[in-house]
Motif scaffolding. Structure first.
Motif, PDB file in Angstrom:
ATOM      1  N   PHE A  78       0.928  -1.264  -0.050  1.00 17.80           N
ATOM      2  CA  PHE A  78       0.143  -0.075  -0.194  1.00 17.80           C
ATOM      3  C   PHE A  78       0.834   1.274  -0.034  1.00 17.80           C
ATOM      4  CE2 PHE A  78      -2.727  -3.064   2.315  1.00 17.80           C
ATOM      5  CZ  PHE A  78      -3.535  -3.311   1.433  1.00 17.80           C
ATOM      6  N   ASN A  79       0.302   2.379  -0.300  1.00 20.07           N
ATOM      7  CA  ASN A  79       0.894   3.747  -0.321  1.00 20.07           C
ATOM      8  C   ASN A  79       0.149   4.553   0.588  1.00 20.07           C
ATOM      9  OD1 ASN A  79       1.882   6.309  -0.742  1.00 20.07           O
ATOM     10  ND2 ASN A  79       2.540   5.907  -3.203  1.00 20.07           N
ATOM     11  N   GLY A  80       0.084   4.465   1.854  1.00 17.75           N
ATOM     12  CA  GLY A  80      -0.497   5.067   2.746  1.00 17.75           C
ATOM     13  C   GLY A  80      -0.670   6.646   2.616  1.00 17.75           C
ATOM     14  N   ASP A  81       0.628   7.191   2.329  1.00 19.30           N
ATOM     15  CA  ASP A  81       0.581   8.619   2.132  1.00 19.30           C
ATOM     16  C   ASP A  81      -0.418   9.001   1.072  1.00 19.30           C
ATOM     17  OD1 ASP A  81       2.462   8.733   4.000  1.00 19.30           O
ATOM     18  OD2 ASP A  81       4.451   8.957   2.738  1.00 19.30           O
ATOM     19  N   LEU A  82      -0.281   8.426  -0.131  1.00 20.90           N
ATOM     20  CA  LEU A  82      -0.933   8.584  -1.250  1.00 20.90           C
ATOM     21  C   LEU A  82      -2.837   8.695  -0.850  1.00 20.90           C
ATOM     22  CD1 LEU A  82      -0.708   8.715  -4.463  1.00 20.90           C
ATOM     23  CD2 LEU A  82      -1.571   6.603  -4.699  1.00 20.90           C
ATOM     24  N   TYR A  83      -3.190   7.535  -0.233  1.00 22.40           N
ATOM     25  CA  TYR A  83      -4.440   7.279   0.189  1.00 22.40           C
ATOM     26  C   TYR A  83      -4.982   8.318   1.220  1.00 22.40           C
ATOM     27  CZ  TYR A  83      -3.194   2.470  -1.238  1.00 22.40           C
ATOM     28  OH  TYR A  83      -2.698   1.336  -1.803  1.00 22.40           O
ATOM     29  N   ARG A  84      -4.048   8.703   2.045  1.00 23.69           N
ATOM     30  CA  ARG A  84      -4.417   9.732   3.135  1.00 23.69           C
ATOM     31  C   ARG A  84      -4.687  11.113   2.328  1.00 23.69           C
ATOM     32  NH1 ARG A  84      -1.361   7.546   6.854  1.00 23.69           N
ATOM     33  NH2 ARG A  84       0.634   8.447   6.175  1.00 23.69           N
ATOM     34  N   LYS A  85      -3.814  11.287   1.282  1.00 24.03           N
ATOM     35  CA  LYS A  85      -3.922  12.416   0.627  1.00 24.03           C
ATOM     36  C   LYS A  85      -5.184  12.650  -0.379  1.00 24.03           C
ATOM     37  CE  LYS A  85      -0.783  15.291  -2.381  1.00 24.03           C
ATOM     38  NZ  LYS A  85       0.453  15.160  -3.009  1.00 24.03           N
ATOM     39  N   PHE A  86      -5.519  11.512  -1.045  1.00 26.04           N
ATOM     40  CA  PHE A  86      -6.350  11.572  -2.039  1.00 26.04           C
ATOM     41  C   PHE A  86      -7.927  10.868  -1.492  1.00 26.04           C
ATOM     42  CE2 PHE A  86      -2.754  12.123  -4.504  1.00 26.04           C
ATOM     43  CZ  PHE A  86      -2.996  13.313  -5.168  1.00 26.04           C
ATOM     44  N   PHE A  87      -7.847   9.853  -0.955  1.00 26.91           N
ATOM     45  CA  PHE A  87      -9.080   9.179  -0.775  1.00 26.91           C
ATOM     46  C   PHE A  87     -10.387   9.864  -0.187  1.00 26.91           C
ATOM     47  CE2 PHE A  87      -7.675   4.594  -1.744  1.00 26.91           C
ATOM     48  CZ  PHE A  87      -8.759   4.549  -2.761  1.00 26.91           C
ATOM     49  N   PRO A  88     -10.011  10.591   1.104  1.00 30.91           N
ATOM     50  CA  PRO A  88     -11.106  11.125   1.477  1.00 30.91           C
ATOM     51  C   PRO A  88     -11.656  12.439   0.701  1.00 30.91           C
ATOM     52  CG  PRO A  88      -9.461  11.005   3.175  1.00 30.91           C
ATOM     53  CD  PRO A  88      -8.742  10.496   1.933  1.00 30.91           C
ATOM     54  N   VAL A 134     -11.342  12.466  -2.833  1.00 30.33           N
ATOM     55  CA  VAL A 134     -12.125  11.860  -3.903  1.00 30.33           C
ATOM     56  C   VAL A 134     -13.708  11.356  -3.438  1.00 30.33           C
ATOM     57  CG1 VAL A 134     -10.245  11.722  -5.465  1.00 30.33           C
ATOM     58  CG2 VAL A 134     -11.006   9.628  -4.228  1.00 30.33           C
ATOM     59  N   TYR A 135     -13.434  10.522  -2.413  1.00 28.12           N
ATOM     60  CA  TYR A 135     -14.931  10.213  -1.776  1.00 28.12           C
ATOM     61  C   TYR A 135     -15.949  11.063  -1.716  1.00 28.12           C
ATOM     62  CZ  TYR A 135     -12.844   5.417  -0.733  1.00 28.12           C
ATOM     63  OH  TYR A 135     -12.407   4.257  -0.780  1.00 28.12           O
ATOM     64  N   ARG A 136     -15.385  12.149  -0.871  1.00 28.11           N
ATOM     65  CA  ARG A 136     -16.405  13.042  -0.512  1.00 28.11           C
ATOM     66  C   ARG A 136     -16.870  13.832  -1.880  1.00 28.11           C
ATOM     67  NH1 ARG A 136     -12.848  14.823   4.382  1.00 28.11           N
ATOM     68  NH2 ARG A 136     -13.388  13.290   5.865  1.00 28.11           N
ATOM     69  N   PHE A 175     -16.983  12.669  -4.999  1.00 31.49           N
ATOM     70  CA  PHE A 175     -17.837  11.906  -5.916  1.00 31.49           C
ATOM     71  C   PHE A 175     -19.074  11.808  -4.945  1.00 31.49           C
ATOM     72  CE2 PHE A 175     -19.300   8.093  -7.686  1.00 31.49           C
ATOM     73  CZ  PHE A 175     -18.926   8.053  -8.810  1.00 31.49           C
TER      74      PHE A 175
END
Lengths: 292, 404
Positions: free
Chosen positions: B378-388, B390-392, B394
């Motif tokens: 996993f790339n935790g830094d990437l997920y922390r930066k983008f997932f919240p 893009v989820y919100r 979308f």
């Protein structure tokens, strides 16, 4: 306004310098493409996209600064000369703070580099070689819609496909490096299923041949949601032309499908924010503890 | 006159509850255990359809119960992680029943076959109590060519949603479904995931959800899981979706059981895998004509993404204008399957009842997962930066199902 159809030409053969490290030369591609485009009866499409496999720009790391742009100059000239959009594979670039980044550019039909994508997930082996994880996942606005380029491990990482799909990608280019044997089940478990769970159009272009101490296998494939393909196979039929797999991606049909059945609208974001994101954090913390 | 209708409805439900009372279920189970011809009467093969003598001996028809441990071998002691587990996946047929005994007999038959083949864990399909809708007298008058929501609307006008039907029948469904599978788990000394049923949301009164559960070999219900991703059809029916996923440690390993559509998205299985799930069961009821590639889009890729074993149980048959199809199967990571195709065992048909049984090599799975931990996954830094974000974003543009 973005074109609704794009003709793709994906290299479907051995890496030209398999085992060596020079990659493709722009003039090689010009000759090969010239043969493809000269085929009689080929209808002139509004938009063309040419895709080459990973490491086609060579594996000799380019220094940070102006060197990567200089390397791309002949490719930009070629794209402009032929009037095609071009993904000339990938290369390694030295980071300003050290380490190597595996990157793939997107060159538009005017010869401009309008996007640069970096591999964001690494195998242990790649990390040991000094490669670094990218920290961005750009979705590129092209003349035929929004596009993302994934490299190596990213092509198998559903998180990456989801991020670019939610960010609006309609076409995802997967530049894969899969160790031999790369059989049907592995292909289905990779790009194919990620195309299905994100309702995007997928183009796979694989490195085929030895590199360093490994042997890689694969070719070109065009994927679309099952509902858009004959027999619901999820694979678009293409035509072989002088080493390239050619086919058409239909964005209009994709949008129609997304309207009829908005798959991603069924996602449960509350669940993911509550459970998934904290679990990733926990995983990373545990990894750091193990490594320390 | 509304109060008179309400009294009539309540009285009718009381009558249904009486018709499906636990004593009748127990009596039927006792009769079935004593009947050596069993479910597969007429089929060839030694021992088929013969309940274990030890189990028959322990049956107490007069009290309607089954006591003591069963005789199925291979049960593990608590605390010792299993290295191999034999699992069964039931491809069950949706047959509307007018008598509770018919339902009990069908479920008994599947369980008996699973136990006969040595299963320690049996998984059943989604909507595995829809059979009981046949107890409603008006159900036979529904237009078979029309979907359930449309047929009910035609019969009753706009006032009744499909969820209302499930809500009305819920006390009956609960009584039959939970009692039957609790008894079967004890009788055959198995873990049973009996599939899912539509029930009231325990957290939000008034809402109906699609929920699966798990019984241990003592007949105790040890887990529940609400479906977290709904089909658009279920939204039309008036159902709500769950907001949590859970795993359950058992003597057989750590198990989970999301429901059907939950497997269409990587996130569900990723959560369960990160929580430590080893065996993920998936009850499904797929309302479309069978197609190999479309059917491949659920549990199979999820198993490959997460290095877990997957057990899919499909409901098949035709009812309410729906054709339900699907191949029941037991799946594993490519590297752990004989043909390197991710398939350990799969049903032959996609439209007939079958029971598929296979052995899972948990020790090999654990070894594989341990090796994978050395990979950077996993790339935790990437997920922390983008997932919240893009989820919100979308979600704002495309409200999730349950918010619509």
């Amino acid at each position: 306004m973005a074109s609704v159809q794009v003709e793709v030409l994906v290299w479907n053969g051995k890496a030209p310098t398999a085992g060596g490290h020079e990659g493709w030369q722009a003039m090689d591609l010009e000759k090969k493409l010239g043969r493809v485009l000269a085929v009689e009866g080929v209808q002139e499409p509004a938009v063309r996209l040419v895709v080459l496999p990973p490491l086609s720009l060579g594996d000799e790391p380019a220094a940070a600064g102006g060197e990567p742009a200089r390397i791309l100059e002949p490719w930009c000239d070629l794209a402009e000369g032929l009037g095609v959009n071009l993904i000339p594979g990938s290369s390694l670039t030295a980071g300003e703070k050290g380490g190597l980044f595996h990157q793939a550019p997107f060159i538009n039909h005017k010869g401009q580099v309008i996007g640069l994508c970096t591999q964001t997930h690494l195998t242990r082996e790649e990390a040991d070689r000094g490669w670094c994880m990218g920290e961005e996942l750009p979705v590129i606005e092209t003349s035929f819609g929004k596009l993302a380029i994934l490299l190596n491990r990213d092509c198998r990482q559903p998180e990456v496909w989801r991020l670019v799909a939610l960010a609006g990608a309609e076409v995802v280019i997967a530049l894969t490096m899969e160790e031999r044997p790369y059989f049907q089940a592995r292909k289905l478990a990779g790009s194919w299923q990620n195309v299905q769970q994100n309702q995007v159009l997928g183009v796979e272009c694989a490195y085929d041949g030895p590199w360093q101490d490994k042997d890689y296998e694969g070719g070109a494939s065009l994927f679309a949601p099952c509902e858009m393909t004959a027999g619901s196979t999820g694979c678009l039929t293409g035509e072989e032309r002088a080493g390239f797999l050619t086919g058409r991606l239909d964005r209009e049909r994709l949008h129609q499908l997304r309207t009829e059945y908005p798959l991603l609208a069924q996602l449960n974001f509350t669940l993911y924010e509550k459970m998934l994101l904290p679990l990733y954090c926990r995983w990373q913390k545990e990894l750091e503890e193990r490594e320390n | 006159m509304k109060w008179a209708e309400q009294i009539k409805d309540k009285l009718f439900r009381q009558w249904l509850l009486w018709q499906t009372r636990p004593a009748r279920i127990d009596r039927e189970l006792a009769r079935l255990t004593a009947d050596t011809s069993g479910w597969q009467r007429g089929r060839e093969g030694p021992g088929i359809g013969r309940p274990d003598d030890a189990l028959i001996a322990q049956t107490r028809p007069e009290t309607g119960g089954v006591v003591g441990p069963g005789a199925v071998t291979g049960q593990l002691q608590p605390g010792s992680p299993a290295t191999q587990v034999t699992v069964a996946a039931v491809q069950g047929e949706l047959r509307l029943v007018t008598r509770v005994e018919d339902y009990v007999r069908q479920m008994f038959g599947y369980t008996q076959e699973a136990a006969r083949q040595g299963a320690q864990l049996a998984a059943f399909p989604e909507d595995n109590a829809a059979h009981l809708l046949g107890l409603l007298p008006g159900i036979g008058r529904l237009d078979p060519q029309q979907d359930l929501a449309g047929a009910i609307k035609n019969l009753t006008g706009d006032s009744v949603a499909v969820a209302d039907i499930f809500r009305y029948l819920e006390p009956v469904t609960n009584q039959v479904f939970y009692h039957t599978f609790s008894r079967l788990a004890r009788l055959f000394n198995l873990y049973i995931m009996p599939g899912s049923v539509i029930v009231s949301d325990p957290d939000e009164p008034g809402k109906m959800v699609n929920q699966a559960c798990l019984y241990d070999p003592q007949g105790q219900q040890v887990g529940r899981q609400t479906k977290t991703h709904l089909l658009p059809l279920e939204k039309v029916w008036g159902l709500s979706c769950g907001r949590e996923l859970s795993i359950y440690p058992t003597t057989l390993g750590r198990v989970a059981f999301p429901v059907c559509m939950d497997a269409s998205f990587f996130e569900s299985f990723r959560i369960l895998s990160l929580l430590g799930a080893e065996i993920i069961m998936l009850p499904v009821a797929n309302p479309e004509e069978y197609n190999y590639y479309k059917a491949l889009r659920g549990i199979w890729p999820r198993v490959q993404e997460n290095a877990v074993y997957g057990v899919k149980s499909a409901l098949v048959g035709k009812a309410f204008g729906l054709t339900l199809t699907g191949k029941t199967g037991i799946y594993g990571p490519l590297e752990l399957t004989p043909g390197r195709d991710g398939i350990i065992a799969e049903s032959e048909s996609y439209d007939r009842e079958e029971v598929v049984v296979a052995k899972l090599e948990l020790e090999k799975l654990r070894g594989m997962r341990e090796a994978e931990e050395h990979e950077t996954r996993f790339n935790g830094d990437l997920y922390r930066k983008f997932f919240p974000r893009v989820y919100r974003e979308f979600a704002r543009e495309n409200p999730p199902h349950y918010n619509k």
